[in-house]
Design a protein around this motif. Sequence first.
Motif, PDB file in Angstrom:
ATOM      1  N   GLN A 203     -11.492  -4.369  12.181  1.00  0.00           N
ATOM      2  CA  GLN A 203     -10.966  -5.442  11.349  1.00  0.00           C
ATOM      3  C   GLN A 203     -11.117  -6.795  12.046  1.00  0.00           C
ATOM      4  O   GLN A 203     -11.478  -7.803  11.414  1.00  0.00           O
ATOM      5  CB  GLN A 203      -9.496  -5.175  11.027  1.00  0.00           C
TER       6      GLN A 203
ATOM      7  N   TYR B 127      -8.694 -12.830   1.727  1.00  0.00           N
ATOM      8  CA  TYR B 127      -8.015 -12.027   2.741  1.00  0.00           C
ATOM      9  C   TYR B 127      -7.271 -12.949   3.691  1.00  0.00           C
ATOM     10  O   TYR B 127      -7.631 -14.135   3.830  1.00  0.00           O
ATOM     11  CB  TYR B 127      -9.014 -11.191   3.544  1.00  0.00           C
TER      12      TYR B 127
ATOM     13  N   ARG C 163      -8.041   0.994   7.530  1.00  0.00           N
ATOM     14  CA  ARG C 163      -6.847   0.193   7.765  1.00  0.00           C
ATOM     15  C   ARG C 163      -6.180   0.513   9.093  1.00  0.00           C
ATOM     16  O   ARG C 163      -5.319  -0.225   9.553  1.00  0.00           O
ATOM     17  CB  ARG C 163      -5.850   0.375   6.613  1.00  0.00           C
ATOM     18  N   GLN C 164      -6.570   1.626   9.733  1.00  0.00           N
ATOM     19  CA  GLN C 164      -6.013   1.973  11.034  1.00  0.00           C
ATOM     20  C   GLN C 164      -6.867   1.469  12.195  1.00  0.00           C
ATOM     21  O   GLN C 164      -6.422   1.492  13.348  1.00  0.00           O
ATOM     22  CB  GLN C 164      -5.871   3.502  11.143  1.00  0.00           C
TER      23      GLN C 164
ATOM     24  N   ASP D  85      -5.043  -8.103   5.702  1.00  0.00           N
ATOM     25  CA  ASP D  85      -4.840  -7.519   4.377  1.00  0.00           C
ATOM     26  C   ASP D  85      -5.427  -8.449   3.324  1.00  0.00           C
ATOM     27  O   ASP D  85      -5.665  -9.636   3.583  1.00  0.00           O
ATOM     28  CB  ASP D  85      -3.354  -7.297   4.101  1.00  0.00           C
TER      29      ASP D  85
ATOM     30  N   TYR E  31      -2.839  -8.374  12.137  1.00  0.00           N
ATOM     31  CA  TYR E  31      -2.687  -7.699  10.845  1.00  0.00           C
ATOM     32  C   TYR E  31      -3.631  -8.338   9.845  1.00  0.00           C
ATOM     33  O   TYR E  31      -3.675  -9.570   9.705  1.00  0.00           O
ATOM     34  CB  TYR E  31      -1.244  -7.804  10.335  1.00  0.00           C
TER      35      TYR E  31
ATOM     36  N   HIS F 252       0.835  -1.203   0.000  1.00  0.00           N
ATOM     37  CA  HIS F 252       0.000   0.000   0.000  1.00  0.00           C
ATOM     38  C   HIS F 252       0.873   1.257   0.000  1.00  0.00           C
ATOM     39  O   HIS F 252       0.620   2.207   0.738  1.00  0.00           O
ATOM     40  CB  HIS F 252      -0.936  -0.026   1.205  1.00  0.00           C
TER      41      HIS F 252
END
Length: 303
Positions: free
Chosen positions: A148, A100, A142-143, A179, A177, A79
């Motif tokens: 998530q 994912y 994403r933060q 992604d 994490y 990213h």
Amino acid sequence: MDARGRRKASLPPDFAGGEVEIRRGDLSRVLYEASRDTTEYLFGDHITSLTETPGGVDVTFKHAPARTFDLVIGADGMHSGVRALAFGEEARFSRFMGAYFASFSAGPLEREGELVTYNAPGRFVSAGLLVFRTEQLLDYDRQDVEVQKRIVAGAYTGAGWRTGEIIEAMLAAPDFYLDSISQIRMEQFTDGRVALLGDAGHGATIGGMGTGLGIVGAYVLAGELAAAGGDHRVAFPRYQELMRPYAWGSMGNAGKFLAPRGKRGILLRNQMVKLMSCGPVIKMMGRMDMKVASNITLPDYEG
């Protein structure tokens, strides 16, 4: 394992291991300690604008004062902010591969020396790594790690086996994490005085040799710049010529293998695993892996 905890198939360590293995965090520490005496590091900051001039690149940071540099190398991952500023938005270069992954420390659930896995349709489960299929990119901040984690927990509702325990460990993990499994494919990853290195220019999540490609690319880029006396107009094209076919040949899609969509797909994958566990097949795959990993002639740069 199946939902009852019965072993269905297994692979020897040779399948995913090399002669030497090193954790990414340890590698980062080694590289930092080897370079900190001759390198200025600014932690907790990022570039907000790039303006190329005849004599360099004017760079502004979120926190540090603006500076001018001879060259800017974007080595900031899938990213990449540098890529977005210099080449355009990520969507132009990123290809979503339909899955994912979430990684995290699972504490006592992790087994020393053995990775135990389970599949529900479209979902892969292990202590520390989850992979799940989805038709489209997910929309999340994403933060915001807590959001998530809830997304991942929802994707594993009713998965069976020991998934509930692993999800609980994930929710408590401090190093979570998430992604997408995607690929970054660019025809050109140099432009003027800016170049991209590693995943920023040619990333492939899981199974894309990301760390190895980053190290090889750094060697080639530094060597070509040294050989050209620092002239990026000579070094950058040569760097790209060497790295692009090597990087593109290393891209794969681990999501299909790890998380087959249906029960039939899981059965076929398990049969494939049994075949792959045979000694001659493992050796053949090892030779293929080594061919991909070494499919570049590295110049022996002097000095």
